[in-house]
Design a protein around this motif. Sequence first.
Motif, short mmCIF file in Angstrom:
data_model
loop_
_atom_site.label_atom_id
_atom_site.label_comp_id
_atom_site.label_asym_id
_atom_site.label_seq_id
_atom_site.Cartn_x
_atom_site.Cartn_y
_atom_site.Cartn_z
N ILE A 82 89.46 -10.91 -52.88
CA ILE A 82 90.33 -11.77 -53.71
C ILE A 82 91.52 -12.27 -52.90
O ILE A 82 91.91 -13.45 -52.99
N GLY A 83 92.10 -11.40 -52.08
CA GLY A 83 93.27 -11.78 -51.30
C GLY A 83 92.97 -12.90 -50.31
O GLY A 83 93.74 -13.89 -50.21
N PHE A 84 91.86 -12.79 -49.58
CA PHE A 84 91.53 -13.83 -48.61
C PHE A 84 91.09 -15.12 -49.29
O PHE A 84 91.33 -16.22 -48.76
N PHE A 99 93.04 -18.35 -48.09
CA PHE A 99 92.38 -19.46 -47.40
C PHE A 99 91.91 -20.56 -48.36
O PHE A 99 91.68 -21.69 -47.94
N ARG A 100 91.68 -20.21 -49.62
CA ARG A 100 91.14 -21.16 -50.62
C ARG A 100 89.87 -21.84 -50.08
O ARG A 100 89.71 -23.05 -50.17
N ASN A 101 89.00 -20.98 -49.53
CA ASN A 101 87.77 -21.48 -48.91
C ASN A 101 86.68 -20.44 -49.19
O ASN A 101 86.89 -19.23 -48.98
N PRO A 102 85.49 -20.89 -49.66
CA PRO A 102 84.43 -19.92 -49.95
C PRO A 102 84.05 -19.06 -48.74
O PRO A 102 83.52 -17.96 -48.90
N GLN A 103 84.33 -19.54 -47.53
CA GLN A 103 83.99 -18.75 -46.36
C GLN A 103 84.81 -17.45 -46.29
O GLN A 103 84.44 -16.52 -45.57
N ALA A 104 85.87 -17.39 -47.08
CA ALA A 104 86.67 -16.17 -47.12
C ALA A 104 85.88 -15.01 -47.70
O ALA A 104 86.21 -13.83 -47.49
N VAL A 125 84.75 -12.39 -45.26
CA VAL A 125 85.66 -11.30 -44.91
C VAL A 125 85.48 -10.13 -45.86
O VAL A 125 85.44 -8.95 -45.47
N GLY A 126 85.34 -10.45 -47.17
CA GLY A 126 85.12 -9.39 -48.15
C GLY A 126 83.80 -8.68 -47.93
O GLY A 126 83.71 -7.44 -48.04
N ILE A 127 82.76 -9.46 -47.60
CA ILE A 127 81.46 -8.85 -47.35
C ILE A 127 81.53 -7.92 -46.14
O ILE A 127 80.99 -6.80 -46.15
N LEU A 128 82.20 -8.40 -45.08
CA LEU A 128 82.33 -7.57 -43.88
C LEU A 128 83.10 -6.29 -44.18
O LEU A 128 82.74 -5.20 -43.72
N THR A 129 84.14 -6.40 -45.00
CA THR A 129 84.91 -5.21 -45.39
C THR A 129 84.04 -4.22 -46.15
O THR A 129 84.09 -3.00 -45.93
N GLY A 130 83.21 -4.75 -47.07
CA GLY A 130 82.31 -3.88 -47.82
C GLY A 130 81.28 -3.21 -46.94
O GLY A 130 80.95 -2.03 -47.12
N VAL A 131 80.75 -3.97 -45.96
CA VAL A 131 79.75 -3.40 -45.06
C VAL A 131 80.36 -2.29 -44.21
O VAL A 131 79.72 -1.26 -43.95
N VAL A 132 81.60 -2.47 -43.80
CA VAL A 132 82.24 -1.49 -42.92
C VAL A 132 82.74 -0.27 -43.67
O VAL A 132 82.72 0.85 -43.14
#
Length: 398
Positions: free
Chosen positions: A121-123, A127-132, A135-142
């Motif tokens: 949500i923060g990113f 960024f106001r961009n769906p590509q953000a 970052v959330g997916i990467l955080t979840g994977v890690v």
Amino acid sequence: MFSFLRPHRHDVLIAVIGLLSGLLLWALGLHTQGSRPFSAPWVSLLPLAVVSVFALVRRTAPQVGLIFGTLAVVADQFTVGNMVTVVLFTDLMYAAVLYGTPAAARRIPVTTFLITVAVTIGFLAWFRNPQALLVGILTGVVSFAPAITGVSVRNHRDAAEAARLRAEQTALLAEMDRTQAVTAERSRMARELHDLVANHLSAIAIHSTAALSIDDPATSREVLGVIRENSVEGLAEMRRLIGLLRTGDADAEPSASPTLDTLDALIEQAGTNAGTTGLTCTFEDAREERGPVPAPVELTSYRIVQESLTNALKHAAPGPVAVRLGRAGPSLTVEVSSVFGDRSGPRAPGSGAGLVGMRERVALLGGTIEAGPVDDGSGTRIWRVRAELPVDEGNVGE
């Protein structure tokens, strides 16, 4: 308290392989990020060294390893980065859930999920961009993915341990049941052996002693006849019992189970055995009801009378030995009384096993039994055995 200083050999292997792999990537110039505040390549080795060191305690101090691993992976984001640092961090996250306390295993997955949601949500807001979302997916994977994996593995491990404990408990209960069954069978065999043979052997002991002290040929001949009769019957009973105990003896025939209808013959035989001791045996059947009686109750009643007559033959003073059978309502009453006191002449020693056997038989049926000296009301002390046994099928053995 210093167990964390002795890392598991697998943890040492993970730490060494991780450190060497990270150094190899660094030497090849393979980094995960571009320009960062600390862009000197050697700086990325510091977070790598930290996670490698705390990988040594991933099993012995998992929460400590996770705390310092988290700090190291955050610091790695300010350098050019090293893929092995992130991989070792995910392993520390997994180990913290798998080897940590139950509270930590519940708390860490929830915390990592909330962090993943908050970062996403923060990113997105920043960024106001769906590509953000990447970052959330990467955080979840890690973070969240290894935590959930740790939960799954821990649940399977706990389930396997619980199954093992249940199997051990089942085996223990089975062994206890087997031991109890063996003990019960040994007790039953001891009671049967005593009840079948003790009466005959007691008569043989008493009459053989009398035969040695009597000079009258006619009386001696009569006594020897009683001895022979009891020895033959006792031997036959022993053979039948041994035949039943030998599973391979197909020719063994079990003797008919004694019943209340055979008490007359038992008492008549006891009177014959007691001929030289001054004892007279009488039988009174005072049952008000003549309905059927469960087979275990009939057998127990017979054995009580048999053992009581044997005890009277061995210990009672000269006089009447009265056997009385009564039934009123749900109970069958068996009572045997004899004169209590010392007597002259031959006696057979007693071991007390007969009384124990009677009490065990009555207890198995849920009845009551009393045995001891009492006053018969006329000033004569008698030894009385009185048992009350349930005759209702539903109450037998309760």
